[in-house]
Design a protein around this motif. Sequence first.
Motif, PDB file in Angstrom:
ATOM      1  N   LEU B 137       0.825  -1.210   0.000  1.00  0.00           N
ATOM      2  CA  LEU B 137       0.000   0.000   0.000  1.00  0.00           C
ATOM      3  C   LEU B 137       0.862   1.265   0.000  1.00  0.00           C
ATOM      4  CD1 LEU B 137      -2.989  -0.923   2.320  1.00  0.00           C
ATOM      5  CD2 LEU B 137      -3.057  -0.374  -0.113  1.00  0.00           C
ATOM      6  N   ILE B 138       2.073   1.165   0.552  1.00  0.00           N
ATOM      7  CA  ILE B 138       2.981   2.321   0.505  1.00  0.00           C
ATOM      8  C   ILE B 138       3.229   2.702  -0.955  1.00  0.00           C
ATOM      9  CG2 ILE B 138       5.312   3.133   1.015  1.00  0.00           C
ATOM     10  CD1 ILE B 138       5.288   1.226   3.443  1.00  0.00           C
ATOM     11  N   VAL B 139       3.458   1.684  -1.775  1.00  0.00           N
ATOM     12  CA  VAL B 139       3.705   1.927  -3.196  1.00  0.00           C
ATOM     13  C   VAL B 139       2.461   2.526  -3.853  1.00  0.00           C
ATOM     14  CG1 VAL B 139       4.341   0.860  -5.378  1.00  0.00           C
ATOM     15  CG2 VAL B 139       5.368   0.060  -3.262  1.00  0.00           C
ATOM     16  N   VAL B 140       1.293   1.968  -3.510  1.00  0.00           N
ATOM     17  CA  VAL B 140       0.047   2.475  -4.080  1.00  0.00           C
ATOM     18  C   VAL B 140      -0.123   3.948  -3.722  1.00  0.00           C
ATOM     19  CG1 VAL B 140      -2.460   2.251  -4.110  1.00  0.00           C
ATOM     20  CG2 VAL B 140      -1.035   0.211  -3.975  1.00  0.00           C
ATOM     21  N   LEU B 141       0.175   4.255  -2.470  1.00  0.00           N
ATOM     22  CA  LEU B 141       0.012   5.626  -1.986  1.00  0.00           C
ATOM     23  C   LEU B 141       0.948   6.575  -2.744  1.00  0.00           C
ATOM     24  CD1 LEU B 141      -1.723   6.983   0.222  1.00  0.00           C
ATOM     25  CD2 LEU B 141       0.302   6.954   1.680  1.00  0.00           C
ATOM     26  N   HIS B 150      -5.363  13.175  -4.630  1.00  0.00           N
ATOM     27  CA  HIS B 150      -5.214  14.115  -3.527  1.00  0.00           C
ATOM     28  C   HIS B 150      -5.985  13.622  -2.314  1.00  0.00           C
ATOM     29  CE1 HIS B 150      -9.181  15.398  -4.906  1.00  0.00           C
ATOM     30  NE2 HIS B 150      -8.642  15.381  -6.107  1.00  0.00           N
ATOM     31  N   LEU B 151      -5.625  14.183  -1.186  1.00  0.00           N
ATOM     32  CA  LEU B 151      -6.221  13.783   0.082  1.00  0.00           C
ATOM     33  C   LEU B 151      -7.721  14.064   0.066  1.00  0.00           C
ATOM     34  CD1 LEU B 151      -4.967  12.813   2.847  1.00  0.00           C
ATOM     35  CD2 LEU B 151      -5.416  15.131   3.633  1.00  0.00           C
ATOM     36  N   MET B 152      -8.498  13.067   0.475  1.00  0.00           N
ATOM     37  CA  MET B 152      -9.942  13.268   0.524  1.00  0.00           C
ATOM     38  C   MET B 152     -10.462  12.836   1.888  1.00  0.00           C
ATOM     39  SD  MET B 152     -11.173  11.890  -3.199  1.00  0.00           S
ATOM     40  CE  MET B 152     -10.271  10.378  -3.183  1.00  0.00           C
ATOM     41  N   LEU B 153     -11.579  13.445   2.296  1.00  0.00           N
ATOM     42  CA  LEU B 153     -12.182  13.101   3.580  1.00  0.00           C
ATOM     43  C   LEU B 153     -12.586  11.614   3.590  1.00  0.00           C
ATOM     44  CD1 LEU B 153     -13.061  14.339   6.306  1.00  0.00           C
ATOM     45  CD2 LEU B 153     -15.339  14.642   5.316  1.00  0.00           C
ATOM     46  N   TRP B 155     -11.076   9.166   2.730  1.00  0.00           N
ATOM     47  CA  TRP B 155     -10.005   8.227   3.079  1.00  0.00           C
ATOM     48  C   TRP B 155     -10.265   7.548   4.410  1.00  0.00           C
ATOM     49  CZ3 TRP B 155      -4.319   9.728   1.479  1.00  0.00           C
ATOM     50  CH2 TRP B 155      -4.271   9.892   0.070  1.00  0.00           C
ATOM     51  N   ILE B 156     -11.062   8.220   5.254  1.00  0.00           N
ATOM     52  CA  ILE B 156     -11.325   7.601   6.576  1.00  0.00           C
ATOM     53  C   ILE B 156     -12.111   6.299   6.435  1.00  0.00           C
ATOM     54  CG2 ILE B 156     -11.197   9.699   7.981  1.00  0.00           C
ATOM     55  CD1 ILE B 156     -14.335   9.668   7.845  1.00  0.00           C
ATOM     56  N   GLN B 157     -12.698   6.060   5.265  1.00  0.00           N
ATOM     57  CA  GLN B 157     -13.410   4.785   5.070  1.00  0.00           C
ATOM     58  C   GLN B 157     -12.448   3.600   4.984  1.00  0.00           C
ATOM     59  OE1 GLN B 157     -16.051   4.735   1.723  1.00  0.00           O
ATOM     60  NE2 GLN B 157     -16.881   6.752   2.197  1.00  0.00           N
ATOM     61  N   PHE B 158     -11.196   3.938   4.681  1.00  0.00           N
ATOM     62  CA  PHE B 158     -10.253   2.856   4.357  1.00  0.00           C
ATOM     63  C   PHE B 158     -10.154   1.764   5.421  1.00  0.00           C
ATOM     64  CE2 PHE B 158      -6.053   0.926   3.883  1.00  0.00           C
ATOM     65  CZ  PHE B 158      -6.191   0.441   2.599  1.00  0.00           C
ATOM     66  N   PRO B 159      -9.975   2.134   6.709  1.00  0.00           N
ATOM     67  CA  PRO B 159      -9.870   1.067   7.731  1.00  0.00           C
ATOM     68  C   PRO B 159     -11.082   0.144   7.743  1.00  0.00           C
ATOM     69  CG  PRO B 159      -9.296   3.198   8.660  1.00  0.00           C
ATOM     70  CD  PRO B 159      -9.824   3.474   7.286  1.00  0.00           C
ATOM     71  N   LEU B 160     -12.275   0.724   7.503  1.00  0.00           N
ATOM     72  CA  LEU B 160     -13.477  -0.115   7.528  1.00  0.00           C
ATOM     73  C   LEU B 160     -13.498  -1.082   6.345  1.00  0.00           C
ATOM     74  CD1 LEU B 160     -16.055   2.618   8.570  1.00  0.00           C
ATOM     75  CD2 LEU B 160     -15.157   0.740   9.958  1.00  0.00           C
ATOM     76  N   ALA B 234     -12.900   1.023  -2.231  1.00  0.00           N
ATOM     77  CA  ALA B 234     -11.597   1.670  -2.016  1.00  0.00           C
ATOM     78  C   ALA B 234     -11.269   2.597  -3.190  1.00  0.00           C
ATOM     79  CB  ALA B 234     -10.510   0.619  -1.844  1.00  0.00           C
ATOM     80  N   ARG B 235     -11.613   2.187  -4.396  1.00  0.00           N
ATOM     81  CA  ARG B 235     -11.373   3.050  -5.548  1.00  0.00           C
ATOM     82  C   ARG B 235     -12.188   4.327  -5.430  1.00  0.00           C
ATOM     83  NH1 ARG B 235     -11.446  -1.477 -10.438  1.00  0.00           N
ATOM     84  NH2 ARG B 235      -9.244  -2.004 -10.246  1.00  0.00           N
ATOM     85  N   HIS B 236     -13.426   4.156  -4.979  1.00  0.00           N
ATOM     86  CA  HIS B 236     -14.293   5.324  -4.814  1.00  0.00           C
ATOM     87  C   HIS B 236     -13.741   6.251  -3.725  1.00  0.00           C
ATOM     88  CE1 HIS B 236     -17.936   7.719  -4.223  1.00  0.00           C
ATOM     89  NE2 HIS B 236     -17.785   7.490  -2.927  1.00  0.00           N
ATOM     90  N   ALA B 237     -13.380   5.647  -2.613  1.00  0.00           N
ATOM     91  CA  ALA B 237     -13.015   6.462  -1.448  1.00  0.00           C
ATOM     92  C   ALA B 237     -11.589   7.004  -1.543  1.00  0.00           C
ATOM     93  CB  ALA B 237     -13.166   5.641  -0.174  1.00  0.00           C
ATOM     94  N   MET B 238     -10.699   6.233  -2.113  1.00  0.00           N
ATOM     95  CA  MET B 238      -9.281   6.602  -2.063  1.00  0.00           C
ATOM     96  C   MET B 238      -8.796   7.282  -3.349  1.00  0.00           C
ATOM     97  SD  MET B 238      -8.399   5.478   0.868  1.00  0.00           S
ATOM     98  CE  MET B 238      -6.609   5.568   0.792  1.00  0.00           C
ATOM     99  N   VAL B 239      -9.270   6.790  -4.511  1.00  0.00           N
ATOM    100  CA  VAL B 239      -8.698   7.248  -5.778  1.00  0.00           C
ATOM    101  C   VAL B 239      -9.495   8.409  -6.354  1.00  0.00           C
ATOM    102  CG1 VAL B 239      -7.983   6.562  -8.100  1.00  0.00           C
ATOM    103  CG2 VAL B 239      -7.808   4.939  -6.212  1.00  0.00           C
TER     104      VAL B 239
END
Lengths: 422, 285
Positions: B137-141, B150-153, B155-160, B234-239
């Motif tokens: 995930l470091i590489v993905v990041l 860019h940073l999005m709110l 992202w907090i979904q990621f742990p779930l 994850a694509r929706h929330a992170m990318v």
Amino acid sequence: MSEPNSSSAAVVVEGLSKSFDRPEHQVSTLKEQVLQPFRPRRSRHLRALREISLSVERGEFLGIVGRNGSGKSTLLKCLAGIYRADEGKIWINGSVSTFIELGVGFNPELAALDNVMINAAMLGLSRREAKQRFDAVIDFAELEDFTDLKIKNYSSGMRVRLAFSVMIQLDADVLLIDEVLAVGDAAFQQKCFDEFEQTKQKNKTVLLVTHNMGAVDRFCDRAVLLERGRIAAIGEPEAVAQRYVDLNFSPAARTAAAKAESAVNLAPDADDILSGDGRAVIEDAWFEDSDGKRLTTLTSGADVAFSARVRFVEAVRNPIFSVTLSSSARIPLFSASSEWSKQPSGQFAAGEELVWKVKFKNALGPDRYGVTPAVTLRDGATLAARERIGSVVVTRTNPGPLVDIPFTQQLLRSTPADANQG
Amino acid sequence: MTTDPHPHGRPITGPGAFGDDAQHFWRLVWTLATTSFKLRFFGSALGYLWQLMRPLMLFAVMYVIFTVILGVGDGEPLYGVALLLGIVFFQFFTDSVGVAVRSIIAREALIRKVDFPRLAVPLACVLQALFNLGLNLIVVLLFLIFTGGHLMLSWIQFPLILLMLICFSSGLAMILSAMYVRFRDVQPIWEVITQALFYGTPILYTISMVIDKAGLPAARILLMNPVASAIQQARHAMVDHSYDAVGNVYGTLAGDLIPIGISVATLIIGLLYFRAAAPHMAERL
């Protein structure tokens, strides 16, 4: 780990039963199950333990003996919590350390440190406790120079040493030990013996599964004889060891052994290995008593003879005949050879047969001995050899050491009384 | 330690799945996972690099084929990152379950000789795969940042999302590792299923392509698979938000409950099945 409480019993077993269902086909598949869900699966019901009840006092050293398949190891595994009992109850007072199937469960790909850490984690020790323990473990196993080596590169002796050390250094209240004496060299066995002495002094409870009647006699306060999953005898080690020897070499057992042997009058051994270049064949080998009667078991102290019938395939000059008897721990204890006789054995024509006979007074103690006869030449060529052609059992009324060397003894007192006489 | 009510000391009941001390249990899982993780890393000189090479090589090949030759990701923003994220998630799934299937047999030496909570073995496989996922995930990041993410709110979904994936993988790891002790064809069967799942999961393609070409019901069926919905969410929330959220595909936020429910159910079934099988594992090896 729970602290020992006030009860004097360290291990209590009540009505313990355990059986196994061994499928006829070792490997079953999901496919089978899905395609034929209601087909009865054939399996053998094996009752390994039947209503065993037993109580071991704290500080007691209990020997568990019995023939192969009598349930010794199953009992130990139930006590160790590796098998779940079908019926009955077990209580253990204090912490437990186990040594099962020659080890404590190592990952061969890992080095000693990682293995000791995993072992510690399984027993519930913290990382710090485990690290502290590591040095003591390595020190005891005498493996200081090999800590970075992967276990798979250890010799089997080193592996057993490490495993035994891991078990001993846990400093548990109750030790469950399965067949530690069957492996390792003489030095390691001595170390085990020393450690057994120590555990006795420290008032630890030990349950030792072994075939070594000498060890039972030497260390055990009490012994249990298991036969077909039941307790056949319990009590004084010497009496139990005697029952064990009787059981093994009872007339019934002996006739069964005699039936099994045909051409070879020794109990045939699974690892009879034929070698040599084929210029001679060892056709038969047997033991006989002083009257020439063939024997399947030898008694300690008796005059016996070993004979081998040899047939030569090619003409051979001055062959050397030899035989070696090795103990169950595969330590050669007795060798006889025609090599050092004054007269060379002479010329033999192709097809000629002879019987080579060695007479000796049997100084061997009770054990099962592997017999390896060979025909060789002085230049080192092996004409015929049968490694462990068979085995022979030596019995004696009382268990004791592995060799009985004849001795005389005297008392030389250096007291003033002696000086006055002179 | 509480005083033992029984005069003879501690009753010995045989091995179980969990043991009676949670701290011991997790320490054992941790030790088993870290030692095999170390083994994989220090086994070869370029351990970490090789670890990264696997998803990166697969990604490079897929990227060339699908964007340059087939032009699949043309309309999608940050398709490269989305593809890599999918590969890395799927690799976590196959790593954890695929290794766990054989884990009980692989740890035979331990199982036969020591009484310890059996569940630690498959769970250690999941934890080890989680370590790998962390590194990947470091590489993905980094990829995400350098290609314009860019940073999005959200992202907090990621742990779930990750938690759901872990529940599902752990559940399957327990079921399959316990089954493998009895049925030795579980492993080849699982390999085939894994292969089918790779193409049945929106990794190379996106869920919007499924909706376009095969219709909404097909997309909804695909997203019942927790691995698929984890990747999609994850694509929706992170990318990028232009990747449909799982809830959007089902038309209601409650749609999220389907993959979550399946994950939790798998975990519970796994725990129950493994708990029933654990006491007899040593004698069936």
